[in-house]
Design a protein around this motif. Structure first.
Motif, PDB file in Angstrom:
ATOM      1  N   ASP A   1       0.811  -1.222   0.000  1.00 52.26           N
ATOM      2  CA  ASP A   1       0.000   0.000   0.000  1.00 52.26           C
ATOM      3  C   ASP A   1       0.844   1.271   0.000  1.00 52.26           C
ATOM      4  O   ASP A   1       0.295   2.372  -0.060  1.00 52.26           O
ATOM      5  N   GLN A   2       2.147   1.130   0.057  1.00 52.69           N
ATOM      6  CA  GLN A   2       2.994   2.318   0.194  1.00 52.69           C
ATOM      7  C   GLN A   2       2.742   3.392  -0.873  1.00 52.69           C
ATOM      8  O   GLN A   2       2.603   4.567  -0.521  1.00 52.69           O
ATOM      9  N   PRO A   3       2.680   3.060  -2.167  1.00 54.37           N
ATOM     10  CA  PRO A   3       2.444   4.134  -3.149  1.00 54.37           C
ATOM     11  C   PRO A   3       1.121   4.874  -2.920  1.00 54.37           C
ATOM     12  O   PRO A   3       1.071   6.110  -2.993  1.00 54.37           O
ATOM     13  N   ALA A   4       0.055   4.144  -2.628  1.00 57.54           N
ATOM     14  CA  ALA A   4      -1.237   4.784  -2.381  1.00 57.54           C
ATOM     15  C   ALA A   4      -1.194   5.609  -1.099  1.00 57.54           C
ATOM     16  O   ALA A   4      -1.692   6.739  -1.056  1.00 57.54           O
ATOM     17  N   TRP A   5      -0.602   5.035  -0.048  1.00 54.12           N
ATOM     18  CA  TRP A   5      -0.474   5.766   1.217  1.00 54.12           C
ATOM     19  C   TRP A   5       0.344   7.033   1.011  1.00 54.12           C
ATOM     20  O   TRP A   5      -0.008   8.097   1.511  1.00 54.12           O
ATOM     21  N   ARG A   6       1.421   6.918   0.261  1.00 54.95           N
ATOM     22  CA  ARG A   6       2.300   8.069   0.050  1.00 54.95           C
ATOM     23  C   ARG A   6       1.563   9.199  -0.665  1.00 54.95           C
ATOM     24  O   ARG A   6       1.728  10.374  -0.316  1.00 54.95           O
ATOM     25  N   LYS A   7       0.742   8.862  -1.630  1.00 54.99           N
ATOM     26  CA  LYS A   7      -0.036   9.891  -2.326  1.00 54.99           C
ATOM     27  C   LYS A   7      -0.982  10.584  -1.337  1.00 54.99           C
ATOM     28  O   LYS A   7      -1.097  11.814  -1.326  1.00 54.99           O
ATOM     29  N   LEU A   8      -1.656   9.794  -0.510  1.00 50.83           N
ATOM     30  CA  LEU A   8      -2.538  10.363   0.506  1.00 50.83           C
ATOM     31  C   LEU A   8      -1.751  11.177   1.530  1.00 50.83           C
ATOM     32  O   LEU A   8      -2.164  12.271   1.920  1.00 50.83           O
ATOM     33  N   TRP A   9      -0.629  10.644   1.978  1.00 50.06           N
ATOM     34  CA  TRP A   9       0.222  11.340   2.957  1.00 50.06           C
ATOM     35  C   TRP A   9       0.655  12.700   2.421  1.00 50.06           C
ATOM     36  O   TRP A   9       0.598  13.708   3.124  1.00 50.06           O
TER      37      TRP A   9
ATOM     38  N   THR B   1       8.467   6.921   9.028  1.00 54.29           N
ATOM     39  CA  THR B   1       7.085   6.795   9.492  1.00 54.29           C
ATOM     40  C   THR B   1       6.436   5.572   8.863  1.00 54.29           C
ATOM     41  O   THR B   1       5.811   4.760   9.544  1.00 54.29           O
ATOM     42  N   TRP B   2       6.568   5.423   7.553  1.00 55.29           N
ATOM     43  CA  TRP B   2       5.982   4.266   6.876  1.00 55.29           C
ATOM     44  C   TRP B   2       6.549   2.970   7.445  1.00 55.29           C
ATOM     45  O   TRP B   2       5.807   2.028   7.720  1.00 55.29           O
ATOM     46  N   GLU B   3       7.858   2.909   7.610  1.00 56.70           N
ATOM     47  CA  GLU B   3       8.490   1.711   8.154  1.00 56.70           C
ATOM     48  C   GLU B   3       7.921   1.377   9.537  1.00 56.70           C
ATOM     49  O   GLU B   3       7.588   0.223   9.825  1.00 56.70           O
ATOM     50  N   ARG B   4       7.810   2.360  10.398  1.00 56.43           N
ATOM     51  CA  ARG B   4       7.292   2.137  11.752  1.00 56.43           C
ATOM     52  C   ARG B   4       5.819   1.731  11.729  1.00 56.43           C
ATOM     53  O   ARG B   4       5.391   0.903  12.534  1.00 56.43           O
ATOM     54  N   LEU B   5       5.042   2.315  10.817  1.00 56.49           N
ATOM     55  CA  LEU B   5       3.628   1.946  10.708  1.00 56.49           C
ATOM     56  C   LEU B   5       3.466   0.494  10.278  1.00 56.49           C
ATOM     57  O   LEU B   5       2.652  -0.250  10.837  1.00 56.49           O
ATOM     58  N   ILE B   6       4.219   0.086   9.271  1.00 60.77           N
ATOM     59  CA  ILE B   6       4.105  -1.275   8.748  1.00 60.77           C
ATOM     60  C   ILE B   6       4.600  -2.298   9.766  1.00 60.77           C
ATOM     61  O   ILE B   6       4.022  -3.367   9.922  1.00 60.77           O
ATOM     62  N   ARG B   7       5.668  -1.965  10.477  1.00 65.84           N
ATOM     63  CA  ARG B   7       6.211  -2.888  11.485  1.00 65.84           C
ATOM     64  C   ARG B   7       5.492  -2.775  12.829  1.00 65.84           C
ATOM     65  O   ARG B   7       5.800  -3.512  13.750  1.00 65.84           O
TER      66      ARG B   7
ATOM     67  N   GLU C   1      -9.190   0.460  -4.277  1.00 63.28           N
ATOM     68  CA  GLU C   1      -8.348   1.654  -4.173  1.00 63.28           C
ATOM     69  C   GLU C   1      -8.284   2.125  -2.724  1.00 63.28           C
ATOM     70  O   GLU C   1      -9.314   2.303  -2.072  1.00 63.28           O
ATOM     71  N   VAL C   2      -7.064   2.348  -2.236  1.00 63.69           N
ATOM     72  CA  VAL C   2      -6.879   2.924  -0.905  1.00 63.69           C
ATOM     73  C   VAL C   2      -7.220   4.407  -1.009  1.00 63.69           C
ATOM     74  O   VAL C   2      -6.611   5.143  -1.784  1.00 63.69           O
ATOM     75  N   CYS C   3      -8.228   4.835  -0.247  1.00 66.42           N
ATOM     76  CA  CYS C   3      -8.728   6.197  -0.395  1.00 66.42           C
ATOM     77  C   CYS C   3      -8.684   7.007   0.897  1.00 66.42           C
ATOM     78  O   CYS C   3      -9.054   8.185   0.906  1.00 66.42           O
ATOM     79  N   GLY C   4      -8.213   6.402   1.985  1.00 65.86           N
ATOM     80  CA  GLY C   4      -8.105   7.123   3.243  1.00 65.86           C
ATOM     81  C   GLY C   4      -7.298   6.328   4.240  1.00 65.86           C
ATOM     82  O   GLY C   4      -7.039   5.134   4.036  1.00 65.86           O
TER      83      GLY C   4
END
Length: 145
Positions: free
Chosen positions: A10-18, A37-43, A58-61
């Protein structure tokens, strides 16, 4: 709509939202902080975790939250630090569903409370938040170190 834990894919979609979230607050978050931040969230490190809303694949939020201990309770406390829904998906109840998801997780996992804050003039978000709780009379102070 599906609300679930974020996956590494989900990183690309999350990054766009972020990026949209950071722009909304007119902030500048260094790239190394975003990556960490992404690394800590996923782990799920340091109590951080990410839930995403997905519609039609689609990840939308998302919600980004921190579970932490407190001094007035023995049960965990959840701080909803960030909530964002893509502008083109707003008005469909996604923000409310993301909060309801955290409420459900909290009840299931024995959290003592869930809390968050927003800017006083963020009327759109506050109209959603007021469905769950009324703003209290606390004033936030921030000291950058």
């Amino acid at each position: 709509m599906l609300i679930r834990d974020a996956f590494p894919s989900d990183q690309p979609a999350w990054r766009k939202l972020w990026d949209g979230y950071v722009a909304f607050y007119k902030a500048d978050v260094p790239e190394e902080v975003t990556a960490k931040t992404w690394e800590r969230l996923i782990r799920k490190q340091d109590g951080l975790f990410c839930r995403v809303a997905e519609t039609s694949g689609e990840v939308c939020g998302f919600t980004l939250s921190v579970l932490h201990a407190g001094t007035w309770t023995t049960a965990p406390i959840c701080y909803l630090e960030d909530l964002f829904v893509a502008p083109e998906h707003r008005g469909r109840g996604i923000g409310e569903a993301l909060i309801r998801d955290l409420v459900s997780l909290g009840k299931t996992n024995g959290w003592s409370r869930l809390y968050w804050h927003t800017q006083a003039d963020n009327a759109t978000a506050r109209s959603v938040y007021d469905r769950f709780a009324k703003a209290d009379d606390f004033v936030r102070y921030r000291l950058f170190l």
